[in-house]
Enzyme design. Structure first.
Site, PDB file in Angstrom:
ATOM      1  NE  ARG A 107     -83.300  30.014  -7.702  1.00  0.00           N
ATOM      2  CZ  ARG A 107     -84.465  29.856  -7.054  1.00  0.00           C
ATOM      3  NH1 ARG A 107     -85.332  30.829  -7.015  1.00  0.00           N
ATOM      4  NH2 ARG A 107     -84.727  28.741  -6.454  1.00  0.00           N
ATOM      5  CB  THR A 111     -82.505  35.585 -15.528  1.00  0.00           C
ATOM      6  OG1 THR A 111     -81.400  34.806 -15.039  1.00  0.00           O
ATOM      7  CG2 THR A 111     -81.972  36.817 -16.235  1.00  0.00           C
ATOM      8  CG  ASP A 203     -80.076  26.120   2.437  1.00  0.00           C
ATOM      9  OD1 ASP A 203     -80.241  27.029   1.618  1.00  0.00           O
ATOM     10  OD2 ASP A 203     -79.104  25.318   2.367  1.00  0.00           O
TER      11      ASP A 203
END
Ligand code: URA
Length: 212
Positions: A107, A111, A203
């Site tokens: 990622r 942005t 996670d």
């Protein structure tokens, strides 16, 4: 383009039992990995329920008969790195002849867009059925980007398998790819402000690989 009616939630007692054990924060890396592998193999039964079969003639010790078989080589499991590999192992336990692809995405911190850093897929995807695997369908950014990429090779069909998702992830994937059948073991409440599914399991990559 055909549309889906919503995710298929695989609520078999064995899947739900193992999912509950796996979610617990006390679960060790070894336990987490083993449970994820077992759940993935169990989920494969439902995910692959309607894959194409062919008839072949075989000889039993008594006579000739016709049996039905799947063509494992026509199936492709595509793992979204790195956590997808935790599901991949269980799927390969039940379809050892399947082909395997990998897609790596990160990622972009500025942005938040999913950027591809690795992609290796088997050839002739137009003759194959693809099952994309990633334990957590959270924002849906990676899932949508992975399916975008896979569709460039025009596979016969695409299924997406996760362990957990949430309303935000379901909407994102189904709005972008309504033709992709989604399978999950549970739909959790929501995404938190950090993009984690809650109650979730934390996670998934860190829990599979013990990297925290
Ligand atoms: N990825 C994870 O590993 N966990 C989440 O809760 C969301 C995304």
């Amino acid at each position: 383009m055909p549309t889906t009616t919503g995710p298929t939630v695989i609520d078999h007692p064995l899947v739900q039992h193992k999912l509950t054990l796996l979610r617990r924060k006390e679960a060790s890396t070894k336990t987490f990995r083993e449970l994820l592998r077992e759940i993935s193999a169990l989920m494969a039964y439902e995910v692959l329920r309607d894959i194409p079969m062919q008839e072949i003639d075989i000889e039993t010790p008594l006579e000739t008969t016709t049996g039905r078989v799947i063509d494992g080589k026509k199936l492709v499991f595509v793992s979204i790195l790195r956590a997808g590999d935790g599901i991949l192992e269980g799927m390969l336990d039940v379809v050892p002849g399947a082909r395997v692809g990998h897609i790596g995405l990160y990622r972009d911190p500025a942005t938040l867009v999913a950027v591809e850093y690795y992609c290796k897929l088997p050839g002739d995807l137009d003759e194959r059925d693809v099952v994309v695997v990633d334990p957590m369908l959270a924002t849906g950014h990676s899932a949508v980007a992975a399916v975008d990429r896979i569709k460039e090779s025009h596979p016969r069909s695409i299924r997406f398998v996760c362990l957990l998702t949430c309303p935000e992830g379901i909407s994102a994937l189904q709005e972008a790819h309504p033709d992709v059948q989604l399978f999950t073991a549970a739909v959790d409440r929501k995404l938190d402000e950090h993009g984690y599914i809650v109650p979730g399991l934390g996670d998934a990559g860190d829990r599979i690989f013990g990297t925290k």
